[in-house]
Write an enzyme that holds these catalytic residues in place. Structure first.
Site, mmCIF file in Angstrom:
data_model
loop_
_atom_site.group_PDB
_atom_site.id
_atom_site.type_symbol
_atom_site.label_atom_id
_atom_site.label_comp_id
_atom_site.label_asym_id
_atom_site.label_seq_id
_atom_site.Cartn_x
_atom_site.Cartn_y
_atom_site.Cartn_z
ATOM 1 N N ASP A 206 0.871 -1.170 0.000
ATOM 2 C CA ASP A 206 0.000 0.000 0.000
ATOM 3 C C ASP A 206 0.908 1.218 0.000
ATOM 4 O O ASP A 206 1.436 1.624 1.025
ATOM 5 C CB ASP A 206 -0.901 -0.022 1.233
ATOM 6 C CG ASP A 206 -1.895 1.136 1.252
ATOM 7 O OD1 ASP A 206 -1.682 2.115 0.495
ATOM 8 O OD2 ASP A 206 -2.862 1.085 2.037
ATOM 9 N N LYS A 235 -1.973 12.495 -2.888
ATOM 10 C CA LYS A 235 -1.024 12.906 -1.851
ATOM 11 C C LYS A 235 0.191 13.542 -2.532
ATOM 12 O O LYS A 235 0.028 14.508 -3.261
ATOM 13 C CB LYS A 235 -0.689 11.719 -0.952
ATOM 14 C CG LYS A 235 -1.920 11.177 -0.204
ATOM 15 C CD LYS A 235 -1.550 10.070 0.751
ATOM 16 C CE LYS A 235 -2.750 9.605 1.571
ATOM 17 N NZ LYS A 235 -3.723 8.807 0.813
ATOM 18 N N ARG A 241 -8.388 13.330 -6.150
ATOM 19 C CA ARG A 241 -8.690 12.328 -5.140
ATOM 20 C C ARG A 241 -9.120 11.053 -5.850
ATOM 21 O O ARG A 241 -10.078 11.053 -6.632
ATOM 22 C CB ARG A 241 -9.780 12.815 -4.190
ATOM 23 C CG ARG A 241 -9.389 14.049 -3.396
ATOM 24 C CD ARG A 241 -10.344 14.297 -2.250
ATOM 25 N NE ARG A 241 -10.236 13.238 -1.252
ATOM 26 C CZ ARG A 241 -9.322 13.203 -0.287
ATOM 27 N NH1 ARG A 241 -8.414 14.152 -0.200
ATOM 28 N NH2 ARG A 241 -9.304 12.212 0.593
#
Length: 419
Positions: A206, A235, A241
């Site tokens: 991840d 990020k 998003r």
């Protein structure tokens, strides 16, 4: 007021729905008026925002390019194919799926591709830096699967790879997850690969927090070691998003089926296009310079906060984030967050390893440098930010004066420039 990042027509929004227009303007004012240090946030480029606000938002496109369940997908097929090609090239991956709506959606698909309900999954404990989707009892990962948590050594606050191996040998997990949300150090992907091979487990990484640093070539890539890598695009990567998956070619069919039709319906094609834009931006020399500055800024900010009396968890950072123990200043993480918020410095309380306080209180704070670096700040500004945070935490009665100093700093480095 048609500034580039509003999309096609902000005036139309203002006339149609002034209440929401005020919210949009209010958020811009918040970004411009404060220092944003949430490690999982960034400022998407005007080009990314333009794609998000485009006509691609209108299109239903269940399925994959060339294999849709709706007609009229000629243009969105091109957008998705571009995004896939860019992801594969940027990360050196054999296969990419750009449809996940979020990092959690990407993680759900990874579980679905490789695990059955009840299977054992070995992942980092939430209390020591992991994520909800790594086995939390309140999440699907903890309710549908059998999580086993690993953590860090108490003396070094670094991942205890010997313990990871011992747990893997004891529990024989179907999948091992490497990656975290509050771990500031590099992860030894080769060590995880060796452990996974020893017990016959799938290795999932991840990379939500650090994939942008991988794209910028400033930290090692997990792609050569992992069966599957999941990540978010908003990020350090500085996209919209959303989520994304890259994997080995042998897993492509299982991963694609796990995204659609198992866990999602129609993809958000405006977001897919915006992901493509972000991937193109991340392939530039300028982005590599940016990623290097993000890491340098995080190290400088951590050092500055240590000088203000906070303890840097693990002794430093190799990435875009740092975790600080604020107990030496006789405050809790929640108190530190609140005092910083009062002077328009946005960060979050965070548990530290072996934290005696409950998560809602916490003994630490987490800081990240993606947003301030996007605004053009460098090490000198990080030293000033550290001083402002130290003052805000120690001297809450001086909030007005500290806020004025924040305003001066952000005025010199504004979010999205000025009209």
């Amino acid at each position: 007021m048609n500034t580039p990042f509003w999309g096609p027509d902000f005036d139309s929004l203002a006339s149609t729905d002034p209440e929401i227009a005020d919210v949009v303007l209010g958020e811009l004012d918040r970004l411009r008026g404060g220092i944003q240090l949430i490690a999982s946030e960034n400022l998407a480029s005007p080009a990314v925002l333009a794609a998000l606000g485009s006509t691609l938002s209108n299109k239903y496109a269940e399925g994959y390019p060339g294999r849709r369940y709706y007609g009229g997908c000629e243009q969105v097929d091109v957008a998705e194919e571009i995004a896939i090609a860019r992801a594969k090239e940027l990360f050196g991956a054999e296969h990419a799926n750009v449809q996940p709506h979020s990092g959690a959606s990407a993680n759900l698909a990874a579980y679905a591709a490789f695990c059955a309900p009840g299977d054992v999954v070995l992942a980092m404990d939430l209390k020591q830096g992991g994520h909800l989707t790594h086995g939390s009892r309140v999440n699907f990962s903890g309710r549908w699967f059998s999580p086993v948590g690993y953590g860090v050594r108490q003396d070094t606050e670094l991942i205890d790879y010997d313990r990871v191996r011992d747990l893997a040998l004891e529990h024989r997990p179907r999948m091992i997850i490497a990656g975290a949300t509050a771990y500031p150090r590099l992860i030894d992907f080769a060590a995880f690969r060796a452990i996974a091979d020893e017990v016959g487990a799938i290795l999932m990484v991840d990379a939500a927090h650090f994939i942008g640093l991988v794209a910028g070539r400033v930290i090692p890539s997990p792609v050569p070691f992992a069966d599957i890598v999941t990540f978010t695009t908003h990020k350090v990567l500085r996209g919209p998003r959303g989520g994304m998956i890259v994997c080995r070619a042998e897993h492509a069919k299982a991963v694609d089926k796990a995204v659609f039709p198992f866990s999602q319906g129609g993809p958000l094609m405006h977001s897919v296009a915006a992901k493509a834009v972000a991937l193109k931006e991340a392939a530039t020399p300028e982005y590599r310079d940016y990623a290097a500055q993000v890491v340098a800024n995080a190290a400088a900010l951590a050092m500055g906060l240590a000088a203000e009396g906070m303890r840097v968890v693990s002794g430093g950072t190799d990435t875009h984030l740092a975790l600080l123990d604020v107990r030496p200043l006789n405050v809790t993480g929640a108190e530190a967050e609140g005092r910083c918020d009062a002077v328009t410095i946005t960060l979050n309380k965070n548990a530290i390893p072996f934290d005696p306080a409950p998560p809602a209180v916490a003994s630490g704070i987490r800081i990240g440098t993606p947003s301030v670096t996007t605004q053009g700040m460098a090490e000198a500004e990080m030293a000033e930010v550290a001083r402002l945070i130290g003052r805000a935490v120690r001297e809450p009665d001086d909030a007005g004066e500290i806020t004025a100093s924040v305003r001066r700093l952000t005025a010199a480095n504004p979010a999205y420039g000025r009209d």
